[in-house]
Write an enzyme that holds these catalytic residues in place. Sequence first.
Site, PDB file in Angstrom:
ATOM      1  N   ASP A 231     -47.242   6.364  37.890  1.00 60.22           N
ATOM      2  CA  ASP A 231     -48.587   5.842  37.593  1.00 60.22           C
ATOM      3  C   ASP A 231     -48.932   4.715  38.555  1.00 60.22           C
ATOM      4  OD1 ASP A 231     -48.744   7.619  35.397  1.00 60.22           O
ATOM      5  OD2 ASP A 231     -49.757   6.144  34.135  1.00 60.22           O
TER       6      ASP A 231
ATOM      7  N   LYS B 133     -31.442   0.595  38.682  1.00 58.91           N
ATOM      8  CA  LYS B 133     -31.267  -0.800  38.246  1.00 58.91           C
ATOM      9  C   LYS B 133     -29.766  -1.036  38.083  1.00 58.91           C
ATOM     10  CE  LYS B 133     -33.177  -4.665  37.125  1.00 58.91           C
ATOM     11  NZ  LYS B 133     -34.037  -5.504  37.974  1.00 58.91           N
TER      12      LYS B 133
ATOM     13  N   TYR C 285     -35.809   8.529  27.766  1.00 58.71           N
ATOM     14  CA  TYR C 285     -36.630   9.390  26.908  1.00 58.71           C
ATOM     15  C   TYR C 285     -35.838  10.467  26.161  1.00 58.71           C
ATOM     16  CZ  TYR C 285     -40.864   7.240  28.832  1.00 58.71           C
ATOM     17  OH  TYR C 285     -41.856   6.358  29.196  1.00 58.71           O
TER      18      TYR C 285
HETATM   19  C1  IPM Z   1     -46.045  11.482  31.332  1.00 58.59           C
HETATM   20  C2  IPM Z   1     -46.367  10.916  29.975  1.00 58.59           C
HETATM   21  C3  IPM Z   1     -45.387  11.426  28.939  1.00 58.59           C
HETATM   22  C4  IPM Z   1     -43.971  11.025  29.298  1.00 58.59           C
HETATM   23  C5  IPM Z   1     -45.659  10.982  27.489  1.00 58.59           C
HETATM   24  C6  IPM Z   1     -47.060  10.776  27.150  1.00 58.59           C
HETATM   25  C7  IPM Z   1     -45.032  11.967  26.566  1.00 58.59           C
HETATM   26  O1  IPM Z   1     -46.458   9.530  30.019  1.00 58.59           O
HETATM   27  O2  IPM Z   1     -45.840  12.699  31.447  1.00 58.59           O
HETATM   28  O3  IPM Z   1     -46.024  10.715  32.301  1.00 58.59           O
HETATM   29  O4  IPM Z   1     -43.735  10.245  30.165  1.00 58.59           O
HETATM   30  O5  IPM Z   1     -43.043  11.520  28.762  1.00 58.59           O
HETATM   31 MN    MN Z   2     -46.712   8.800  32.029  1.00 60.42          MN
END
Ligand code: IPM
Ligand code: MN
Length: 357
Positions: free
Chosen positions: A253, A193, A139
Amino acid sequence: MRSHRIVTIPGDGIGPEILASALDVLADTEGRLETFHLELEEHIGGVACHERTGKPLTDESLEACRTADAVLKAPVGLPWARGADGTETGLLGGVLRNGLDLYANVRPIKLWPGVTPPIKVEAGQVDYVIVRENTEGLYLSRGRGVGNEEAMADVLLMTRKGVERIIRFAFEMAQRRNGSPSDGVRRVTCVDKSNVLRSFWFFRQIFQRIGEEYPLVEKEYLYSDAAAQALVQRPWHFDILVMENFLGDLLSDLGGGTIGGLGMCPSGNYGDRVAYFEPIHGSAPDIMGKGVANPLSQILSAAMMLEYLKEEEAAQMIQRAVWSALASGDLAIQANGQPVGGSTAATKAVLAHLGQS
Ligand code: IPM
Ligand code: MN
Ligand code: NAD
């Protein structure tokens, strides 16, 4: 009376609904204890802010977050609000996490009573924390993807400084916890990984070296694909799992899916000087305005914020109220992740148990 300056960001979708629940619970806790005061300062952020100002958060609001004692943020973003490059305009992850250098994203995955999990487990048997690196990894490429009509690239980058600090953070946290629910062993699992990608081998080697400084904490290694299975098959084994940003996004998640849904999942984003607290889930546009969202993710994020502010009594009061509301059956979470009776009933149940605990 201790006073704390708190920036609140109501966000998009279900954000304002669940933040209102959390603020009710905070106000009630404050009124009962009379030992601290939260000076709240609301700032608009997300799609609503982007539509007005062209930015998901104004520079003034970012500065307010930087100088606040803590930030309580609701989810932002709407999938139909996208910019010219195709990515969403309302998101604040890059702005707050990179802007304030909040490198540790702490995501507790805990099975509370009164929920309907899809796997066969009892409350208390799942209680682990995903420590997600929050400022680099895949990211870091937010807003920086390069390419053309035929190809597109996002680079995954790890730095020694970035990896060292998140791994140290995970081991320090392991020392403060009581170990895994199944065997009480203090354990940090390195999820990577490194069988395929050099960056993850770099991550694992740094984990190995820093791990030597913590002889009382067990170290263990799992590839991320196998980790996904293990988190479903034997979640009770885990204590702390540390991982790269994108992996932490996915696996947290997944963890939420095993404990009654994302509405059970709070989080804290920590740097050396500032921190903000939010649910791990998004703005849930599919249920916005319906009054069915589970506000516990936001309420438990508020409790994490109180812990950070060293208001431990208040934090525990909220956590105890949530536990007893759920354990007594006054509050129940259905298999679809929504509370019986909707958000209002859930908030009322927590408020009623605040009075009793
Ligand atoms: C999270 C979200 C965010 C991320 C996105 C929506 C910017 O998915 O906080 O889990 O992972 O960066
Ligand atoms: Mn997320
Ligand atoms: P989501 O997390 O919003 O929702 C996924 C599913 O979980 C939906 O079915 C939703 O109804 C359900 N859900 C989420 N929270 C719930 C709650 N409290 N109670 C009951 N059910 C709940 O993910 P999405 O739909 O992929 O994303 C929606 C928007 O949120 C997107 O714009 C995305 O970019 C954004 N997002 C923001 C954040 C953040 O602000 N931290 C995090 C993730 C996604």
